[in-house]
Structures are given as structure tokens and as C-alpha cells.
Motif scaffolding. Sequence first.
Motif, mmCIF file in Angstrom:
data_model
loop_
_atom_site.group_PDB
_atom_site.id
_atom_site.type_symbol
_atom_site.label_atom_id
_atom_site.label_comp_id
_atom_site.label_asym_id
_atom_site.label_seq_id
_atom_site.Cartn_x
_atom_site.Cartn_y
_atom_site.Cartn_z
ATOM 1 N N GLY A 260 -3.869 20.581 50.613
ATOM 2 C CA GLY A 260 -3.935 19.762 51.846
ATOM 3 C C GLY A 260 -2.480 19.355 52.348
ATOM 4 N N ASP A 261 -2.464 18.180 52.583
ATOM 5 C CA ASP A 261 -0.991 17.778 52.979
ATOM 6 C C ASP A 261 -0.207 17.283 51.687
ATOM 7 O OD1 ASP A 261 -2.349 15.646 52.727
ATOM 8 O OD2 ASP A 261 -2.121 14.805 54.930
ATOM 9 N N VAL A 262 -0.254 17.808 50.624
ATOM 10 C CA VAL A 262 0.460 17.200 49.442
ATOM 11 C C VAL A 262 1.005 18.403 48.663
ATOM 12 C CG1 VAL A 262 0.212 15.659 47.468
ATOM 13 C CG2 VAL A 262 -1.166 15.249 49.480
ATOM 14 N N LEU A 263 2.246 17.938 48.466
ATOM 15 C CA LEU A 263 3.172 19.131 47.550
ATOM 16 C C LEU A 263 2.775 18.392 46.289
ATOM 17 C CD1 LEU A 263 5.101 21.437 47.058
ATOM 18 C CD2 LEU A 263 6.955 19.853 47.281
ATOM 19 N N GLN A 264 2.287 19.483 45.433
ATOM 20 C CA GLN A 264 1.770 18.860 44.082
ATOM 21 C C GLN A 264 3.026 19.617 42.842
ATOM 22 O OE1 GLN A 264 -2.292 19.751 43.367
ATOM 23 N NE2 GLN A 264 -2.741 17.828 44.272
ATOM 24 N N ILE A 265 3.765 19.058 42.448
ATOM 25 C CA ILE A 265 4.548 19.580 41.204
ATOM 26 C C ILE A 265 4.324 19.080 39.831
ATOM 27 C CG2 ILE A 265 6.998 19.847 40.828
ATOM 28 C CD1 ILE A 265 7.702 18.773 43.535
ATOM 29 N N GLY A 266 4.206 19.970 38.885
ATOM 30 C CA GLY A 266 3.657 20.022 37.501
ATOM 31 C C GLY A 266 4.995 19.109 37.088
ATOM 32 N N ALA A 267 4.645 18.124 36.075
ATOM 33 C CA ALA A 267 5.672 17.252 35.438
ATOM 34 C C ALA A 267 6.722 18.504 34.582
ATOM 35 C CB ALA A 267 5.253 16.328 34.580
ATOM 36 N N ALA A 268 6.315 19.517 34.174
ATOM 37 C CA ALA A 268 7.051 20.342 33.439
ATOM 38 C C ALA A 268 7.650 21.401 34.025
ATOM 39 C CB ALA A 268 6.474 20.813 32.241
ATOM 40 N N ALA A 269 7.605 21.377 35.562
ATOM 41 C CA ALA A 269 8.341 22.364 36.264
ATOM 42 C C ALA A 269 9.837 22.224 36.308
ATOM 43 C CB ALA A 269 7.909 22.048 37.870
ATOM 44 N N SER A 270 10.541 23.012 36.102
ATOM 45 C CA SER A 270 11.891 23.020 36.181
ATOM 46 C C SER A 270 12.460 22.292 37.191
ATOM 47 C CB SER A 270 12.775 24.337 35.743
ATOM 48 O OG SER A 270 12.711 24.830 37.027
ATOM 49 N N LEU A 271 13.656 21.592 37.031
ATOM 50 C CA LEU A 271 14.414 21.056 38.185
ATOM 51 C C LEU A 271 14.694 22.077 39.278
ATOM 52 C CD1 LEU A 271 16.451 18.467 35.865
ATOM 53 C CD2 LEU A 271 15.080 17.908 37.886
ATOM 54 N N GLU A 272 14.868 23.159 38.760
ATOM 55 C CA GLU A 272 15.142 24.390 39.697
ATOM 56 C C GLU A 272 14.118 24.796 40.535
ATOM 57 O OE1 GLU A 272 18.285 25.764 39.749
ATOM 58 O OE2 GLU A 272 17.759 27.463 41.148
ATOM 59 N N ASP A 273 13.015 24.891 39.900
ATOM 60 C CA ASP A 273 11.987 25.139 40.612
ATOM 61 C C ASP A 273 11.139 24.015 41.607
ATOM 62 O OD1 ASP A 273 12.014 27.552 39.683
ATOM 63 O OD2 ASP A 273 10.475 27.122 38.107
ATOM 64 N N ALA A 274 11.424 22.800 40.984
ATOM 65 C CA ALA A 274 10.951 21.683 41.802
ATOM 66 C C ALA A 274 11.801 21.419 42.965
ATOM 67 C CB ALA A 274 10.781 20.526 40.679
ATOM 68 N N TRP A 275 13.080 21.353 42.678
ATOM 69 C CA TRP A 275 14.072 21.225 43.937
ATOM 70 C C TRP A 275 13.953 22.264 45.006
ATOM 71 C CZ3 TRP A 275 16.752 17.175 45.702
ATOM 72 C CH2 TRP A 275 16.489 15.909 44.999
ATOM 73 N N ALA A 276 13.730 23.451 44.693
ATOM 74 C CA ALA A 276 13.503 24.511 45.378
ATOM 75 C C ALA A 276 12.316 24.183 46.355
ATOM 76 C CB ALA A 276 13.413 25.955 44.671
ATOM 77 N N ALA A 277 11.074 23.844 45.626
ATOM 78 C CA ALA A 277 10.038 23.431 46.391
ATOM 79 C C ALA A 277 10.102 22.373 47.539
ATOM 80 C CB ALA A 277 8.912 23.220 45.719
ATOM 81 N N LEU A 278 11.114 21.227 47.032
ATOM 82 C CA LEU A 278 11.421 20.247 47.938
ATOM 83 C C LEU A 278 12.182 20.835 49.016
ATOM 84 C CD1 LEU A 278 12.197 17.604 45.243
ATOM 85 C CD2 LEU A 278 10.235 17.628 46.741
#
Length: 491
Positions: A260-278
Motif C-alpha cells: 500500500g503506502d508503506v515501505l516495509q523493511i525487515g529488521a535484518a535487512a542490511s543497512l546497505e539495502d535498507a538505506w538504498a530503499a529509503l
Amino acid sequence: MTERPIRFVHRGALVEVAGLPVTTSVLNWLREQQRCTGTKEGCNEGDCGACTVMVGELVQDNLRWRTVNACIQFLPTLDGKALRTVEDLGPAHPAAQAMVACHGSQCGFCTPGFVVSLAACQQQHQASGTVPTRGDIADALSGNLCRCTGYRPILDAGEAMFKTAAPALDDAATAVLLRTLQADPSLHYRALQPATGAVESFTAPRTLDTLAEAVAAQPQATILAGSTDIGLWVNKQLRVLPALTYVGAVPALKQIDVQGDVLQIGAAASLEDAWAALVAHWPTLREMALRFASPPVRHTGTLGGNLANGSPIGDSPPVLLALDARLVLRHGSAERTLPLDGFYLDYMKNQRQPGELLVRIDVPLPAPGTQVRAYKLSKRRDCDISGLACGLAITLQGDTVQAVRIAFGGLAGTVKRARHAEAALLGKPWTEATLQAAQAALAQDYQPLTDLRGSAGYRMRSARALLQRFWLETRPQDPLPASATQVWSAA
Ligand SMILES: Cc1cc2nc3c(=O)[nH]c(=O)nc-3n(C[C@H](O)[C@H](O)[C@H](O)COP(=O)(O)OP(=O)(O)OC[C@H]3O[C@@H](n4cnc5c(N)ncnc54)[C@H](O)[C@@H]3O)c2cc1C
Ligand code: FES
Ligand code: FES
């Protein structure tokens, strides 16, 4: 759960390790057990990059190599993966050849780490068909310190190596071996810790249900993610960790999705992948993402770890507070969702209960017209912890501030919102006079301390200056473009 040895791929063969303490670092295993002494120990805390190696994993059945700091990775986290060191790249690798040709080495202590980081950079750009700028190469090397050569020849080598294609090395054979390891049962490893005479354990469940059950059943065990904090507890504080529950073997916990209108980031996503998504949703966060530690730290460190550790100077919390993120926590099969706002109670204290696991970070996608920025002040540009960090989001209707969220780290015992400054802005025209009122209100929000990263006066003056920069970049008339504020574009 059946106990078994750690199994991974090294130098083209399957390796089995048993009997070594759970917190044996990959670096010590390489140097002391394998005599692979090309990988060096400098700081032993993830800062200098002398110990940089590559770890290979199957991601959707494709082999992906990423750099990590061997000094702060515990050996059991290699289970099911492949390890590649400077010896495996060999002297003919274009990165090594370019370092020789460009005089990128003097004493040579840092050189293996630079070669591994350069080789990873080349591999990554070759795979995506891109050519890095000199600035991109500098960012790829932000986790590598050289104390004698100077960075110009090293950056020259980084550019020169692209004249020769990166070799595939033993990728195909490694992928075949990694597929065979997928049939192994989940890892439960136990070994004697000689310092205490006690048996330590490392448990790595493979599903979210079994992980949540394990954490609830053994609340006294340490939850281990990327070990970019915990590795230092062991190496620097000499802490003994009798039981580790590892979150890194659960694929669902690394997932990043939009629902929907929420970006869901798994807690164990790497900082590299999580920040790329942000950054994909908020491109103005790119500079902050690049200034977060270094590639090897971001490859293993997780977003969940950065939020759960409760540090008052963590870089993600101010940004996620400005974005109004929510945390999903799980105790056994019971799940609850909490706003990040209010999660931190006091210095290093938060609302997570014993036996509870952080499973996901939910970030509402940007409302139209919202402008977001994040700024970080540190003593060194590359790979340094913040003295001060902030996340800011503002929505204007015409010239008027319709919504605003401001959060600072480094000004109090926890990262927290600047509610008085926000109140000074809300409903007002976004003018210099309004800015000055918000700058003054910061004194009601924070009473910073003096410590080795900065005096109370410096922190408050800097916070006000960052608010001013935010105004300059987002004011309705004549906002400053990114080219006027970013280091490489300014250079
Ligand atoms: C060289 C270096 C540079 C750094 N630079 C920065 C920087 O620029 N900015 C910054 O903010 N930080 C920085 N850090 C700190 C660190 O990288 C981050 O805090 C990182 O996000 C921690 O995540 P991790 O996965 O490594 O956590 P770990 O070290 O594995 O764990 C950290 C804590 O979180 C808990 N935890 C982890 N996952 C969960 C979970 N899912 N549920 C509940 N609890 C959990 C652990 O039990 C532990 O208490 C740096 C560290 C190093 C070594
Ligand atoms: S030895 Fe310095 S980063 Fe590992
Ligand atoms: S060559 Fe000596 S530290 Fe880099």
C-alpha cells in the motif's frame, strides 16, 4: 535442534569447523588457523579496513559477493556462505595490478584491504554496466584507511583498474558448493570458551516463527544481527556472550517491500539495502546513506540493530522519526506495533521487552509536497560516528508550514523530536523570522552535554545551523540546490 559444525566455502572447497569458540572472529580463523595472513589486523573494531574480505551468498540463486570487516564477524555467521580473501584474488587481479602501477602502496599494511574493496567495487560496477566517478570510488573506499601513501594514487588505481575486466575467479564452482550447503539443517553450534571454561552456543533459526520462539524461550540470550556493535563488545570490552541467537539466517527478516503506502523493511535487512530503499523513495537521503559508516559495515550491520541498540547517536533513528516510522515487535507469536516516536525511554533504554524481537520497520511513503533532509556532523567525513545527526520533514501549503517533524541525535540521552521547535514552525509562513523562532525554541527541546565529540555550546550552535541549512534548502523562494551543498559537486 541438532548440534553440528559450521560449514562454508573457502578456497574452492567446503570447510567444516568445530571446537573453536563461538565468538572466534573470521579474521582470527584466517590468520591463526589457515595462515592466510594477507588479511591484516589494524584496529580490530571495523574502522580501518585492513581486514576487509568478501563474503559470498546466494541471493535468488545468484552468487553475490559483498565486503565485510573480518575482525568483527563471528565465524558461525559464515555458515552456508563463501569467504574470499586477498589471496584468492591473487596478484594478477586488475585491482592489485593497478595499485602497483599507480604506486598506491608504501608500507603495504592497508593494501590488501584496499585491493579487496577495489575488486568489489569493480565487480559491482561491471555487473551493473556502470563506470564509477572518482567520488564513487572514494565512497567505495570509505572503510579503508591508509596512513602513509595518501589517497590520490589509490584513487588513480581505482580508476585505472577499470581498463581491465574483472575476472570471474571461481564463482561458478562456488555457487555449486553453496547450493549443496542449502540442504544442511539450521545451525546450532556449541563450543567451549577457554576464558570461562563454559560452553557457549550459537543458534541460527531459518524461519521467523522458529526465531521468534527461540528468542522468547531464551530471553537471556543475546540477539545477534550484523555484529557491528556486538563484535566490539567482544573485541574491546572483552565481554563473554554465553548464548547467541542469530537473526541473519531468516530470509523473511531481510525482505524489503512496499505494501500500500508503506515501505516495509525487515529488521535484518542490511543497512546497505535498507538505506538504498529509503533513498529510492527519498533521494535527498543519499548523502546521509553514504556517510553511514562504510560499505563493509553497511553490508553486515542491519537497520534493526541500529534501532534496537538505542544509541543516542545512531544515524537511522532521527531520519526514521522524521519519516514517522513504526516498529513491529514480536514475542513468540504475539505481534505489536509501536511508533518509533516514544520507543526510546532513556539512555540505551527502550520499550522492547525481554524475549521480544524487532521484526520490521514500517515507513509511510512520502506525502505529496513533503520535503525531507538528513544531516550528520562528525569529526571525519568518512566512516565516523555522528557528533550530531538530524532528520527533518516539512510539508508546505503555499508558503505556510502545514506539517513538520524534526528529530536530533547527539543532543540528549536518546534521539528525540524537537517538539518546541516544531510548534514554532507549524502554521507559520516558512520565512527567516519563523526559522529564528524555531532555532531559539531548540533550547527548550534539548540541554546537550559536553563530551569528547563536542561541547554543549558547539552542539546547540550546530543544531541551529543545521536548521538554517534546512530552511535555505526548502524555503519557498530561491531554495539552494544540492549542487551548492554537496562536497563532490562543490569540488
Ligand atoms: C566502524 C563502524 C562505524 C560505524 N558507523 C556508524 C554510523 O556512521 N552511524 C551509526 O548509526 N552507527 C554506526 N556504527 C554502529 C553500528 O554499525 C550500527 O549501530 C548497526 O546498525 C548495528 O547493527 P548490527 O546489525 O550490526 O547489530 P548487532 O551488533 O548485531 O546488535 C546491536 C544490538 O541490537 C540488538 N539487535 C539486533 N537486531 C535485533 C532485532 N532484530 N531485535 C532485537 N534486538 C536486536 C542486539 O541484541 C544488540 O543489542 C558503526 C559501527 C562501526 C563498527
Ligand atoms: S582490523 Fe580494522 S577494520 Fe578490521
Ligand atoms: S601503505 Fe602504509 S598504511 Fe597504507
